[in-house]
Write a protein that holds these residues in place. Structure first.
Motif, PDB file in Angstrom:
ATOM      1  N   SER A   1       0.517  -1.554  -1.350  1.00 49.51           N
ATOM      2  CA  SER A   1       1.734  -0.842  -1.771  1.00 49.51           C
ATOM      3  C   SER A   1       1.613   0.655  -1.484  1.00 49.51           C
ATOM      4  N   ASN A   2       0.384   1.174  -1.351  1.00 49.50           N
ATOM      5  CA  ASN A   2       0.253   2.580  -0.954  1.00 49.50           C
ATOM      6  C   ASN A   2       0.799   2.800   0.455  1.00 49.50           C
TER       7      ASN A   2
ATOM      8  N   ILE B   1       4.484   3.306   0.073  1.00 51.76           N
ATOM      9  CA  ILE B   1       4.774   4.670  -0.396  1.00 51.76           C
ATOM     10  C   ILE B   1       4.722   5.662   0.763  1.00 51.76           C
TER      11      ILE B   1
ATOM     12  N   ALA C   1       3.883   4.242 -10.339  1.00 49.40           N
ATOM     13  CA  ALA C   1       3.751   3.321  -9.200  1.00 49.40           C
ATOM     14  C   ALA C   1       2.428   2.569  -9.252  1.00 49.40           C
TER      15      ALA C   1
ATOM     16  N   GLN D   1       8.955   0.984  -9.170  1.00 52.19           N
ATOM     17  CA  GLN D   1       8.209   2.243  -9.227  1.00 52.19           C
ATOM     18  C   GLN D   1       7.701   2.662  -7.840  1.00 52.19           C
ATOM     19  N   THR D   2       7.281   1.670  -7.053  1.00 46.76           N
ATOM     20  CA  THR D   2       6.807   1.949  -5.685  1.00 46.76           C
ATOM     21  C   THR D   2       7.947   2.537  -4.863  1.00 46.76           C
TER      22      THR D   2
ATOM     23  N   LEU E   1       8.855   6.227  -5.910  1.00 48.25           N
ATOM     24  CA  LEU E   1       7.952   7.257  -5.381  1.00 48.25           C
ATOM     25  C   LEU E   1       8.186   7.464  -3.883  1.00 48.25           C
ATOM     26  N   ARG E   2       8.435   6.382  -3.162  1.00 53.92           N
ATOM     27  CA  ARG E   2       8.738   6.491  -1.732  1.00 53.92           C
ATOM     28  C   ARG E   2       9.999   7.335  -1.494  1.00 53.92           C
TER      29      ARG E   2
ATOM     30  N   ARG F   1      -4.189   6.312  -2.040  1.00 53.53           N
ATOM     31  CA  ARG F   1      -2.806   6.793  -2.097  1.00 53.53           C
ATOM     32  C   ARG F   1      -2.725   8.257  -1.643  1.00 53.53           C
TER      33      ARG F   1
ATOM     34  N   ILE G   1      -0.457   9.380   1.515  1.00 52.85           N
ATOM     35  CA  ILE G   1       0.605  10.388   1.349  1.00 52.85           C
ATOM     36  C   ILE G   1       0.293  11.582   2.255  1.00 52.85           C
TER      37      ILE G   1
ATOM     38  N   ASN H   1       3.302  12.221  -9.212  1.00 51.83           N
ATOM     39  CA  ASN H   1       2.828  10.835  -9.378  1.00 51.83           C
ATOM     40  C   ASN H   1       1.762  10.814 -10.474  1.00 51.83           C
TER      41      ASN H   1
END
Ligand code: FAD
Length: 394
Positions: free
Chosen positions: A45-46, A49, A127, A133-134, A137-138, A168, A172, A246
Motif C-alpha cells: 500500500s506504500n 501512496i 494510513a 486512509q491510503t 494520503l495519496r 513509506r 514518498i 502522516n
C-alpha cells in the motif's frame, strides 16, 4: 458431533488459519467472522501512496476461502463469552465454539497521542489500515504544491510492520524527487533505532540526498501531541507544521481482544509461543498482529506462518494431544525505490515463554550490493506479495 472452531478476523492470519484448519481436518466446522466484504492488504500500500500502484490491486475477496468449506459470517464480533464458549456478532448472531482463534489485527491507540482521534485522522491520516486512509494520503500528496513539507511520525515499539514507516518515507521521497523536487520530508521518530536502518539510510543518501530528514528520539523526534487544525506535530523540542501530515500513531491489539479478556495492560495479547493459546483465557488462541510474539515482528508473512502453526495446535488440542514444537520464519521486503528492494529475514522458536530469534539463522540484505542485486530484491518483493495473497485468498 463435529468440533466447532470460530476464527475472528479474515486478514492474513485469520483467513490462513481457517483454510488450514479445514485442510488438516475436513470434518471440522470452521466459521470465519469478518466485518468487511473484501480484504484490503497493507503490504504494497506504500506503493499506492506513492502513485506507483492502484488501490484496487490491494483488494481480495473471500470466495476461495468459502470454497474450502469455511463458513463465512459477515459481521463484527462484539462480545465473547469465554466460559460459555460463544461469540456474539453486532447483529445478535451467536456462534458457539469449542476453540476460538482471534486474528483481529490492530487498532490505533487513540488515547496514546493527545490531539489524535478518528476525526483528526481525516486531516492527518495514519494510513496504517489500508483502504480509505491510503487513498486519502495519496490525494493529499497529489494536491500538495511543489515545495511543500511532508511530515511523518513513527511510533514506539511494538507496532505493525517495523520497516513500514521507512519504506513509506522512501517511496514518498521517490514521488517528491520525480514530481515535486522542491519538497522535503521530515520523519519524526519515537525511537533511536529502526529495522534495516543502515540499509535505508545508505539508500536515502544515495537516492534522495537532502530530501529525507530523519529525527530520532534523542534528537527530539518523539511526537507528544498533534494539532489537526494546523497540521502541526508537537515534540518536546519543536513544533513542525506540515503541508501533508502522516501520523503513524501508537497501536494496540484490535478492540475485540480486550473485550475477550486476552489483552494485557500493554494492549497486546500474551500467548503460549508453541500453540498461540492465550495465557489469559484457555481455549482462545491469538495470532497475527494482535499477539505479543517476542522477537517475531508484526508482519503479514509472520501472521501467515503463525496461522498454520496455530491450526496444527488447535487440531492437536481438540484431539487431546500435545502440539509439536514449531519453528517459524519471517521475511520482510521493503522498497526504497521501484527498482531497489531490501530485506530482513529471521527464524524463531519458543524459548522461555517467548518466540526467540535463532542466532545466525536470519540476516539482512548485504550493505554493499550493486544495483542489479537491489533490482532483483524488488522483483522478489513483488513475487512474495503475489504468492502470499494467492495462498491466503486465491
Ligand atoms: P489484518 O491483516 O489487519 O486482519 C485483521 C482482520 O480482522 C481485518 O480484516 C479486520 O476487518 C478483521 N476484524 C477485526 N476485528 C474484527 C471483529 N471484531 N469482527 C470481525 N472482523 C474483525 N507485512 C509484510 O509481511 N510485508 C510487507 O511488505 C508489509 N508491508 C506493510 C506496509 C504497511 C504500510 C502496513 C501498514 C503494513 C505492512 N505489513 C507488511 C504488515 C501487515 O499488513 C500486517 O502484519 C498483517 O496485515 C497482519 O495480519 P493480521 O491478520 O494479524 O491482521
Amino acid at each position: 458431533d463435529r468440533a466447532r472452531v470460530v476464527v475472528v478476523g479474515g486478514g492474513f492470519a485469520g483467513a490462513t488459519c481457517a483454510r488450514e484448519l479445514r485442510r488438516l481436518n475436513p470434518a471440522l466446522s470452521v466459521t470465519l467472522v469478518e466485518t468487511n466484504p473484501d480484504f484490503i492488504a497493507c503490504p504494497f500500500s506504500n506503493e499506492v501512496i506513492a502513485g506507483l500502484r492502484d488501490l484496487s490491486q490491494q483488494r481480495f475477496g473471500y470466495d476461495a476461502v468459502t470454497r474450502d468449506g469455511v463458513a463465512l459470517a459477515r459481521g463484527t464480533a462484539t462480545s465473547i463469552d469465554p466460559a460459555g464458549r460463544t461469540v456474539t456478532l453486532a447483529d445478535g448472531t451467536r456462534l458457539p465454539f469449542d476453540r476460538l482463534v482471534l486474528a483481529p489485527g490492530i487498532d490505533i491507540n487513540w488515547e496514546a497521542l493527545p490531539g489524535y482521534s478518528p476525526e483528526a485522522a481525516e486531516r492527518m491520516p495514519h494510513a496504517w489500515k489500508a483502504g480509505a486512509q491510503t487513498a486519502l494520503l495519496r490525494r493529499q500528496l497529489e494536491a500538495m504544491d511543489d515545495g511543500g513539507v511532508v511530515v511523518m511520525s513513527a511510533p514506539p515499539n511494538p507496532f505493525r510492520c517495523p520497516p513500514g514507516p521507512y519504506e513509506r518515507a522512501s517511496l514518498i521521497a521517490y514521488y517528491l524527487k520525480t514530481r515535486k523536487p522542491k519538497s522535503k520530508l521530515i520523519l519524526l521518530d519515537a525511537k533511536d533505532a529502526f529495522s534495516k536502518q543502515r540499509l535505508f539510510q545508505n539508500a536515502w543518501a544515495a537516492l534522495y540526498p537532502g530530501l529525507i530528514e530523519w529525527v530520532g528520539l534523542s534528537a527530539g523526534g518523539k511526537v507528544t501531541a498533534v494539532e489537526p487544525a494546523s497540521l502541526t506535530f508537537v515534540t518536546d523540542f519543536a513544533r513542525h507544521g506540515a503541508a501533508v501530515a502522516n501520523v503513524i500513531a501508537p497501536q494496540k491489539a484490535a478492540r475485540i481482544a480486550a473485550i475477550a479478556g486476552v489483552a494485557d495492560r500493554s494492549g497486546w495479547c500474551p500467548v503460549n509461543p508453541a500453540t498461540f493459546e492465550s495465557t489469559l483465557q484457555p481455549g482462545i488462541h491469538v495470532i497475527g498482529d494482535a499477539a505479543i510474539m517476542g522477537a517475531m515482528p508484526k508482519s503479514a508473512f509472520a501472521a501467515n506462518a503463525q496461522a498454520k502453526v496455530c491450526a496444527t495446535a488447535v487440531i492437536a488440542r481438540l484431539a487431546g494431544h500435545d502440539a509439536p514444537e514449531p519453528r517459524l520464519i519471517n521475511t520482510c521486503y521493503s522498497l526504497v525505490a521501484p527498482d531497489y528492494g531490501i530485506s530482513v529475514a529471521g527464524v524463531y522458536r519458543p524459548t522461555n515463554g517467548q518466540l526467540a530469534d535463532i542466532a545466525g539463522a536470519g540476516g539482512t540484505s548485504p550493505l554493499d550490493a550493486d544495483a542489479a542485486f537491489r533490482a532483483q530484491e524488488a522483483v522478489l518483493a513483488a513475487g512474495w506479495f503475489r504468492t502470499i495473497t494467492a495462498e491466503v485468498f486465491g
